[in-house]
Design an enzyme around this catalytic site. Sequence first.
Site, short mmCIF file in Angstrom:
data_model
loop_
_atom_site.label_atom_id
_atom_site.label_comp_id
_atom_site.label_asym_id
_atom_site.label_seq_id
_atom_site.Cartn_x
_atom_site.Cartn_y
_atom_site.Cartn_z
N LEU A 148 -7.94 -8.99 0.39
CA LEU A 148 -8.92 -8.61 -0.64
C LEU A 148 -10.38 -8.66 -0.17
CD1 LEU A 148 -7.21 -10.26 -3.77
CD2 LEU A 148 -7.10 -7.88 -3.00
N CYS B 34 -1.64 -10.18 -5.95
CA CYS B 34 -1.78 -9.96 -4.50
C CYS B 34 -1.10 -11.09 -3.75
CB CYS B 34 -3.25 -9.90 -4.10
SG CYS B 34 -3.44 -9.69 -2.32
N ILE C 229 3.94 -1.46 -9.28
CA ILE C 229 4.03 -2.83 -8.78
C ILE C 229 3.00 -3.04 -7.67
CG2 ILE C 229 6.48 -3.09 -9.27
CD1 ILE C 229 7.10 -2.63 -6.31
N ASN C 230 2.69 -4.31 -7.46
CA ASN C 230 1.92 -4.68 -6.28
C ASN C 230 2.88 -4.74 -5.09
OD1 ASN C 230 -0.21 -5.70 -4.62
ND2 ASN C 230 -1.13 -6.58 -6.45
N GLY D 280 5.40 3.37 -3.24
CA GLY D 280 6.09 4.34 -2.39
C GLY D 280 6.08 5.77 -2.87
#
Length: 303
Positions: free
Chosen positions: A73, A130, A191-192, A244
């Site tokens: 980050l 994260c 999603i992360n 994806g």
Amino acid sequence: MAKLAVNLGGIAMKNPVTVASGTFGYGREYAALFDIARLGAVTVKGVRARPWPGNPLPRHAEVPGGLLNAIGLQGPGVDAFLADDLPFLRARGVPAIVNIWGASAEEYAEVAARLDGQPGVAGLELNVSCPNVKEGGASFGTRLDTFADVVRRVRAATRLPILPKLAPNVPDVRPFVQAAQDEGADAVSLINTLPAMAVDLEARRPVLANRTGGLSGPAIHAVALKHVHDAAQVARVPILAMGGVMTARDALDFILVGATAVAVGTATFLDPLAPIRVLEGLERWLDDHGVADVNDFRGALRA
Ligand SMILES: Cc1cc2nc3c(=O)[nH]c(=O)nc-3n(C[C@H](O)[C@H](O)[C@H](O)COP(=O)(O)O)c2cc1C
């Protein structure tokens, strides 16, 4: 031509395609390659209260089917974002979804309050998921109590649309969707990246300086699809889906199971024009299949 405009919890998007936080910077580099205002929104890299250096190098690795990263980050902090990056996006006329994070629930609320009422900010995506930071990040997003606390405090700090970003490494995303909407979230995003690792066999070391990282790209699409499908079972608020997306078909998968909008992430590292390719392919597919409005296709999955 199919109608493409969607409403993502109060964020008016002219089409359902945005970019995934952290894969598009603050839009500048890509603006040299295409008109970023063609996107439904630009979702920017995570912003916290102060500048943050991220993790030591190396912090990227290619793995089969995807990318491992542990950027941690890195970012300029909210003041520099407001001074340097937001005016750029505002001038381009594209809504900005600002991804925010903090080391405490108070910091999330502080950043949200700073962004409240800033022209050009269309909404806040709360990165509580994260896997690559020691404080904050996934530690908020994988526990229901801390997750709800962050959403509650941010809700109290801003009138902007807020989208908590859900972690994929939980047994069931549905309680998190429910907690988000109970605490006043306007949408959810998921999603992360998935916690993952690569090793250098000869050196007998982890490839990433951080040892572990987050997996993104085609390898996670089927996982993301399942989570988005599950989220849609209980969601009263719209869903921003990612994981994806390489082609329009991947984006349509998400809309079919209930997503309102879709973000293109890792694909952009392979092909900087991927978000536009996805957008154009999505429009073509809807036209070819006689779908007059993308909103009619949302959740059209047959039992
Ligand atoms: C290099 C990199 C940096 C990322 N940075 C952030 C971030 O700052 N905040 C965040 O919420 N997600 C971040 N993500 C996660 C993406 O926004 C997205 O959720 C994830 O990569 C799955 O989408 P994809 O498979 O299309 O890349 C990052 C992902 C990558 C690959």
